[in-house]
Design a protein around this motif. Structure first.
Motif, PDB file in Angstrom:
ATOM      1  N   LEU A  23      -3.772  -0.701  -2.499  1.00  0.00           N
ATOM      2  CA  LEU A  23      -3.095   0.339  -1.887  1.00  0.00           C
ATOM      3  C   LEU A  23      -2.304   1.720  -2.906  1.00  0.00           C
ATOM      4  O   LEU A  23      -2.438   2.733  -2.367  1.00  0.00           O
ATOM      5  CB  LEU A  23      -1.819  -0.673  -1.667  1.00  0.00           C
ATOM      6  CG  LEU A  23      -1.816  -1.197  -0.640  1.00  0.00           C
ATOM      7  CD1 LEU A  23      -1.297  -2.241  -0.432  1.00  0.00           C
ATOM      8  CD2 LEU A  23      -1.877  -0.288   0.760  1.00  0.00           C
ATOM      9  N   GLY A  27      -3.182   4.937  -1.362  1.00  0.00           N
ATOM     10  CA  GLY A  27      -2.118   5.908  -1.407  1.00  0.00           C
ATOM     11  C   GLY A  27      -2.326   7.544  -1.951  1.00  0.00           C
ATOM     12  O   GLY A  27      -2.437   8.695  -1.622  1.00  0.00           O
ATOM     13  N   HIS A  35      -4.681   3.002   4.155  1.00  0.00           N
ATOM     14  CA  HIS A  35      -3.244   1.903   3.402  1.00  0.00           C
ATOM     15  C   HIS A  35      -2.986   1.614   4.465  1.00  0.00           C
ATOM     16  O   HIS A  35      -2.149   0.281   3.902  1.00  0.00           O
ATOM     17  CB  HIS A  35      -2.961   3.661   2.395  1.00  0.00           C
ATOM     18  CG  HIS A  35      -1.323   3.665   1.867  1.00  0.00           C
ATOM     19  ND1 HIS A  35      -1.738   2.483   0.472  1.00  0.00           N
ATOM     20  CD2 HIS A  35      -0.046   3.871   2.559  1.00  0.00           C
ATOM     21  CE1 HIS A  35      -0.625   2.976   0.134  1.00  0.00           C
ATOM     22  NE2 HIS A  35       0.625   3.030   0.968  1.00  0.00           N
ATOM     23  N   PHE A  36      -2.704   1.789   5.344  1.00  0.00           N
ATOM     24  CA  PHE A  36      -1.832   1.036   6.370  1.00  0.00           C
ATOM     25  C   PHE A  36      -1.990   0.045   6.623  1.00  0.00           C
ATOM     26  O   PHE A  36      -1.856  -1.141   6.600  1.00  0.00           O
ATOM     27  CB  PHE A  36      -2.280   2.054   7.590  1.00  0.00           C
ATOM     28  CG  PHE A  36      -0.299   2.958   8.005  1.00  0.00           C
ATOM     29  CD1 PHE A  36      -0.594   3.995   6.002  1.00  0.00           C
ATOM     30  CD2 PHE A  36       0.240   3.539   8.919  1.00  0.00           C
ATOM     31  CE1 PHE A  36       0.611   4.517   6.382  1.00  0.00           C
ATOM     32  CE2 PHE A  36       0.941   4.041   8.852  1.00  0.00           C
ATOM     33  CZ  PHE A  36       1.500   5.013   7.647  1.00  0.00           C
ATOM     34  N   GLY A  39      -1.517  -2.430   4.009  1.00  0.00           N
ATOM     35  CA  GLY A  39      -0.396  -2.556   3.553  1.00  0.00           C
ATOM     36  C   GLY A  39      -0.481  -3.903   4.038  1.00  0.00           C
ATOM     37  O   GLY A  39       0.815  -4.497   3.883  1.00  0.00           O
ATOM     38  N   TYR A  40      -0.878  -3.941   5.933  1.00  0.00           N
ATOM     39  CA  TYR A  40      -0.072  -4.322   6.744  1.00  0.00           C
ATOM     40  C   TYR A  40      -0.603  -6.426   6.405  1.00  0.00           C
ATOM     41  O   TYR A  40      -0.533  -6.673   6.381  1.00  0.00           O
ATOM     42  CB  TYR A  40      -0.413  -4.507   8.251  1.00  0.00           C
ATOM     43  CG  TYR A  40      -0.059  -2.926   8.893  1.00  0.00           C
ATOM     44  CD1 TYR A  40       1.096  -2.765   8.810  1.00  0.00           C
ATOM     45  CD2 TYR A  40      -1.203  -2.244   9.864  1.00  0.00           C
ATOM     46  CE1 TYR A  40       1.059  -1.623   9.175  1.00  0.00           C
ATOM     47  CE2 TYR A  40      -0.265  -1.027  10.576  1.00  0.00           C
ATOM     48  CZ  TYR A  40       1.319  -0.722   9.806  1.00  0.00           C
ATOM     49  OH  TYR A  40       1.507  -0.009  10.358  1.00  0.00           O
ATOM     50  N   GLN A 103       7.688  -2.234  -2.080  1.00  0.00           N
ATOM     51  CA  GLN A 103       7.489  -1.295  -2.020  1.00  0.00           C
ATOM     52  C   GLN A 103       6.432  -1.003  -0.725  1.00  0.00           C
ATOM     53  O   GLN A 103       6.530  -0.088   0.341  1.00  0.00           O
ATOM     54  CB  GLN A 103       6.191  -1.158  -2.802  1.00  0.00           C
ATOM     55  CG  GLN A 103       4.808  -0.555  -2.882  1.00  0.00           C
ATOM     56  CD  GLN A 103       5.643   1.345  -3.630  1.00  0.00           C
ATOM     57  OE1 GLN A 103       6.462   0.432  -3.978  1.00  0.00           O
ATOM     58  NE2 GLN A 103       4.884   2.148  -3.372  1.00  0.00           N
ATOM     59  N   LEU A 104       6.693  -2.445   0.221  1.00  0.00           N
ATOM     60  CA  LEU A 104       6.210  -2.539   1.899  1.00  0.00           C
ATOM     61  C   LEU A 104       6.769  -2.563   2.819  1.00  0.00           C
ATOM     62  O   LEU A 104       6.944  -1.241   3.596  1.00  0.00           O
ATOM     63  CB  LEU A 104       5.732  -3.576   1.904  1.00  0.00           C
ATOM     64  CG  LEU A 104       4.372  -4.504   0.947  1.00  0.00           C
ATOM     65  CD1 LEU A 104       4.719  -6.337   1.257  1.00  0.00           C
ATOM     66  CD2 LEU A 104       3.329  -4.113   1.421  1.00  0.00           C
ATOM     67  N   GLY A 107       7.259   1.670   2.216  1.00  0.00           N
ATOM     68  CA  GLY A 107       6.337   1.683   3.681  1.00  0.00           C
ATOM     69  C   GLY A 107       6.363   2.078   4.852  1.00  0.00           C
ATOM     70  O   GLY A 107       5.713   3.141   5.299  1.00  0.00           O
ATOM     71  N   GLY A 118       5.381   5.510   8.609  1.00  0.00           N
ATOM     72  CA  GLY A 118       4.712   4.239   9.202  1.00  0.00           C
ATOM     73  C   GLY A 118       5.894   3.432  10.366  1.00  0.00           C
ATOM     74  O   GLY A 118       6.872   4.901  11.528  1.00  0.00           O
ATOM     75  N   HIS A 136       9.287   4.551  -2.205  1.00  0.00           N
ATOM     76  CA  HIS A 136       8.546   4.015  -2.059  1.00  0.00           C
ATOM     77  C   HIS A 136       7.500   5.436  -3.440  1.00  0.00           C
ATOM     78  O   HIS A 136       6.858   4.509  -4.163  1.00  0.00           O
ATOM     79  CB  HIS A 136       7.191   4.911  -0.692  1.00  0.00           C
ATOM     80  CG  HIS A 136       6.004   4.554  -0.743  1.00  0.00           C
ATOM     81  ND1 HIS A 136       6.091   2.424  -0.484  1.00  0.00           N
ATOM     82  CD2 HIS A 136       5.091   4.331  -0.244  1.00  0.00           C
ATOM     83  CE1 HIS A 136       5.530   2.483   0.058  1.00  0.00           C
ATOM     84  NE2 HIS A 136       4.661   3.645   0.086  1.00  0.00           N
TER      85      HIS A 136
END
Ligand code: HEM
Ligand code: HEM
Length: 212
Positions: A23, A27, A35-36, A39-40, A103-104, A107, A118, A136
């Motif tokens: 990440l 990023g 990244h997404f 992130g999930y 952070q999550l 984001g 997002g 973020h």
């Protein structure tokens, strides 16, 4: 030998390390589809960790992370090993959980103002999305400092003669103690896969299609 970490806590930790590294670089490089998706996955992993903190092994329990200040100070001075996180280490763990969720969630509310936003951006004001973006960007530096302190602390324990890394790889510590109650780690992995599937189905289709 005493079993101190179940299979999920061990896997969780090293997946977290890899996830945060990916990440960070994606990023910084602007590879936002990757990244997404990661992130999930990390969101699903963290939610699972919280659930495991309620239904999991004794050493995974969230309730075992809260201690009175006098025990925290005593743990900093002590040279003895502890089954699970010691009271001082527990503070670090709680700080990590907080920083990673900040952070999550920030984001999810951040946009690059070009192509990617997002999934929560659509529901909030432009000002709030800008604010979340600032958080973020700022919080990642705080998270990096926490990671540096974490690694220095692990090295300091090693110098004191306590190897904390080995138990987090093998699950077992050479500490003599009554065994804490352990639960089967695979249960948590099933929970993780279910949550990850739902999150990716709801939010992940676009970035997944762009990646594959
Ligand atoms: C991205 C970097 C890292 C993050 C975010 C991180 C985060 C964490 C978290 C949240 C825990 C608590 C585990 C739990 O109960 O769920 C933990 C424990 C631990 N971490 Fe890390 N970690 C990182 C890197 C590392 C590295 C590189 C090492 C090894 C050199 C390491 C060694 C350990 C050890 C040994 C523990 C267990 C401490 C104990 O026995 O109380 N971590 N870490
Ligand atoms: C712990 C998880 C995460 C970490 C460590 C992380 C880290 C980063 C980093 C280092 C950047 C670059 C910041 C900069 O250039 O200064 C970034 C940008 C970004 N992140 Fe994350 N991120 C995480 C989770 C997420 C999630 C879940 C989403 C949304 C689904 C997200 C959306 C974004 C967006 C849209 C940008 C671009 C912002 C811009 O261009 O200004 N992030 N992230």
């Amino acid at each position: 030998m005493t079993k101190v970490w179940d299979g999920f806590i061990r896997g969780f930790h090293w997946l977290l390390v890899v996830g945060i590294a990916v990440l960070y670089f994606s990023g910084e490089e602007g590879w936002l589809d990757l990244h997404f998706v990661v992130g999930y996955l990390l969101l699903a992993l963290m939610i699972t960790r919280i659930i495991w903190g309620i239904i999991g092994s004794d050493t995974a329990k969230l309730s075992s992370l809260f201690h009175r200040p006098k025990y925290i100070l005593a743990a900093l001075k002590s040279k003895s090993q502890h089954v699970g996180h010691n009271p001082a280490g527990s503070i670090m763990v709680l700080i990590f959980f907080l920083l990673i969720f900040i952070q999550l969630i920030s984001g999810l509310m951040t946009t690059d103002d070009i192509l990617m936003e997002g999934p929560l951006v659509a529901y909030i004001s432009y000002e709030l999305a800008e604010f979340a973006g600032d958080i973020h960007h700022l919080n990642i530096d705080i998270l990096l400092i926490a990671i540096a302190i974490h690694i220095i602390a692990i090295v300091m324990y090693r110098i004191k003669g306590i190897n904390l890394v080995k138990p987090l790889v093998t699950g077992k510590s050479n500490i003599e103690s009554t065994a804490p109650k352990m639960r089967k780690g695979w249960v948590a992995y099933v929970i993780f896969l279910l949550i990850a599937a739902v999150v990716l189905y709801v939010w992940g289709q676009e970035p997944l299609n762009a990646l594959f």
